[in-house]
Design an enzyme around this catalytic site. Structure first.
Site, mmCIF file in Angstrom:
data_model
loop_
_atom_site.group_PDB
_atom_site.id
_atom_site.type_symbol
_atom_site.label_atom_id
_atom_site.label_comp_id
_atom_site.label_asym_id
_atom_site.label_seq_id
_atom_site.Cartn_x
_atom_site.Cartn_y
_atom_site.Cartn_z
ATOM 1 N N ARG A 63 -23.496 0.703 4.695
ATOM 2 C CA ARG A 63 -22.616 0.560 6.003
ATOM 3 C C ARG A 63 -21.957 -0.571 6.072
ATOM 4 N NH1 ARG A 63 -26.176 0.352 11.294
ATOM 5 N NH2 ARG A 63 -25.119 -1.694 11.526
ATOM 6 N N TYR A 98 -28.790 -8.814 13.572
ATOM 7 C CA TYR A 98 -29.799 -8.220 12.818
ATOM 8 C C TYR A 98 -29.729 -8.001 11.241
ATOM 9 C CZ TYR A 98 -27.061 -3.909 13.510
ATOM 10 O OH TYR A 98 -26.028 -2.715 13.597
ATOM 11 N N HIS A 118 -22.864 -0.406 13.471
ATOM 12 C CA HIS A 118 -23.392 1.189 13.884
ATOM 13 C C HIS A 118 -22.509 2.015 14.642
ATOM 14 C CE1 HIS A 118 -25.972 4.428 15.014
ATOM 15 N NE2 HIS A 118 -25.417 4.078 16.299
HETATM 16 C C1 LIG Z 1 -33.874 11.224 19.675
HETATM 17 C C2 LIG Z 1 -33.134 9.958 19.622
HETATM 18 N N1 LIG Z 1 -33.502 8.615 19.574
HETATM 19 C C3 LIG Z 1 -33.023 7.719 19.674
HETATM 20 C C4 LIG Z 1 -31.571 7.769 19.721
HETATM 21 C C5 LIG Z 1 -30.715 6.408 19.765
HETATM 22 N N2 LIG Z 1 -30.018 6.440 18.383
HETATM 23 C C6 LIG Z 1 -28.669 6.893 18.364
HETATM 24 S S1 LIG Z 1 -28.149 6.617 16.617
HETATM 25 C C7 LIG Z 1 -29.688 5.915 16.138
HETATM 26 C C8 LIG Z 1 -29.871 5.680 14.715
HETATM 27 C C9 LIG Z 1 -29.618 6.726 13.817
HETATM 28 O O1 LIG Z 1 -29.720 6.275 12.673
HETATM 29 P P1 LIG Z 1 -29.655 7.150 11.340
HETATM 30 O O2 LIG Z 1 -30.378 8.449 11.480
HETATM 31 O O3 LIG Z 1 -30.104 6.358 10.051
HETATM 32 O O4 LIG Z 1 -28.281 7.571 11.176
HETATM 33 P P2 LIG Z 1 -26.812 6.472 11.256
HETATM 34 O O5 LIG Z 1 -26.225 6.438 12.549
HETATM 35 O O6 LIG Z 1 -27.156 5.332 10.589
HETATM 36 O O7 LIG Z 1 -25.889 7.355 10.348
HETATM 37 C C10 LIG Z 1 -30.550 5.945 17.283
HETATM 38 C C11 LIG Z 1 -31.929 5.575 17.229
HETATM 39 C C12 LIG Z 1 -30.935 8.993 19.831
HETATM 40 N N3 LIG Z 1 -29.660 9.139 19.859
HETATM 41 N N4 LIG Z 1 -31.807 10.192 19.705
#
Ligand SMILES: Cc1ncc(C[n+]2csc(CCOP(=O)(O)OP(=O)(O)O)c2C)c(N)n1
Length: 350
Positions: A259, A272, A263
């Site tokens: 990445r 972090y 985010h």
């Molecule tokens: C069920 C749920 N828990 C927490 C969140 C908050 N949240 C949004 S994105 C995210 C991280 C997602 O990480 P990943 O699956 O690795 O995908 P990336 O965004 O890194 O592509 C979190 C914890 C959410 N949207 N839905």
């Protein structure tokens, strides 16, 4: 081959080496590279617009472009895509107009979802791209259900489920993978492991060495692929798609990427990530990787790059101008696609 590679002109003179690859490959590589530069310019522009308060939110795909572009070029017309936060390029490469996507990002009255979704959650029905649910991982079980529908309808389509490393910890991942394995469904599980779930590093997400190992527990194969390498992404996707289409059942591809951005526009990675992360990630930049390949094949020149960037910049400027000049959705759209009958007027909604 489907997607835009078939229709893009070749603005360069083919070299002997390139000719030996075959025109189709040369077209594919050039299309991918052009999309990469478009994607990078789009991310830069949208982050700047968010900082200026002109759009509300943006989730860049910087560092992850090769995966989505490869998918957009590898799918067939009847395949369905269930994306995570950073796969809008799949829709664009499949033919969803950039201008329409911009209307979505500005949540204006031309947005197909009339401003009801967060930016970066577009819907593009005409290219079988389903709007993402913000709840992490829910698109996985939706993709599996869709693939079950293909089975019932004797349709040879494949469903692609995209998700991040963080999504491998949610219930939908386990339920979806299990169901697809038991029913031998045509799904390709695409885990884009960018090594962070917002601020949580992947080592604290899972104790396995490679997330693709998880597929074995559900009775099908999983492979880790260098997700910064467009050619690797494309070849693995084509193989997985065609295997699923031919009745080979589901498979999982873990695309290891870095990445290169926050985010989203809502967080600050300096709080972090280790200090050397950015430099490390930059060494895996998929745009530079493909640029090096095209350079080695003699397919690039400064003139071509300049002209390509000029066209991309003009396209983006026009799209932003159009979207910013479009009024927001009017109150009359409130019931569109919500009720069969308009509650206010007793007439069909929308
Ligand atoms: C069920 C749920 N828990 C927490 C969140 C908050 N949240 C949004 S994105 C995210 C991280 C997602 O990480 P990943 O699956 O690795 O995908 P990336 O965004 O890194 O592509 C979190 C914890 C959410 N949207 N839905």
């Amino acid at each position: 081959m489907t997607g835009s590679a078939d229709v893009l002109p070749l603005p360069y003179r083919a070299t002997d080496l390139e000719r030996s690859l075959g025109d189709q490959w040369a077209r594919l590589l050039w299309a991918a590279y052009r999309w990469m530069r478009t994607a990078r310019a789009l991310d830069d522009r949208m982050v700047a617009l968010q900082r200026q308060g002109r759009v509300g939110f943006y989730g860049p795909a910087t560092g992850q472009e090769a995966v989505s572009i490869a998918a957009g070029l590898a799918v067939r017309e009847n395949d369905w895509v269930f994306p995570g936060l950073r796969e809008q390029l799949v829709a664009l490469v499949r033919g969803h107009p950039l201008g329409l996507y911009m209307h979505h990002l500005f949540a204006d009255s031309q947005d197909p979802a009339v401003g009801r979704q967060m930016p970066c959650h577009p819907t593009a029905r005409e290219v079988r791209y389903v709007s993402m649910s913000s709840c992490v991982g829910t698109q996985i079980s939706q993709a599996v259900g869709c693939a079950y529908g293909f089975r019932l309808r004797h349709d040879d389509a494949v469903a692609l489920a995209f998700f991040g490393d963080g999504a491998t910890s949610v219930n939908d991942f386990h339920a979806g993978m299990n169901f697809a394995g038991v029913f031998h469904l045509p799904v390709v599980f695409c885990c884009t492991n960018n090594q962070w779930a917002i601020s949580l590093p992947v080592a604290q997400q899972s104790h396995v060495d490679e997330l693709s190992q998880k597929a074995e527990a559900y009775g099908f194969s999983g492979h880790r692929v260098d997700g910064s390498d467009f050619v690797q992404c494309y070849l693995h996707l084509v193989q997985a798609l065609e295997s699923a289409r031919a009745g080979g059942g589901p498979s999982m591809i873990e695309f290891l990427v870095y990445r290169m951005s926050p985010h989203s526009t809502s967080d600050d990675p300096s709080r972090y990530q280790p200090g050397d992360w950015r430099a490390q990630a930059a060494q895996h930049d998929p745009v530079l990787r493909l640029e090096q390949l095209l350079g080695a094949l003699g397919m690039l020149s400064q003139d071509i790059l300049r002209e390509t960037d000029r066209q991309i910049d003009a396209t983006l400027r026009e799209a932003v101008t159009q979207a910013e000049g479009t009024p927001p959705p009017g109150p009359e759209t409130l019931e569109r696609d919500v009720f069969a009958q308009s509650a206010a007027r007793g007439t069909p909604g929308g």
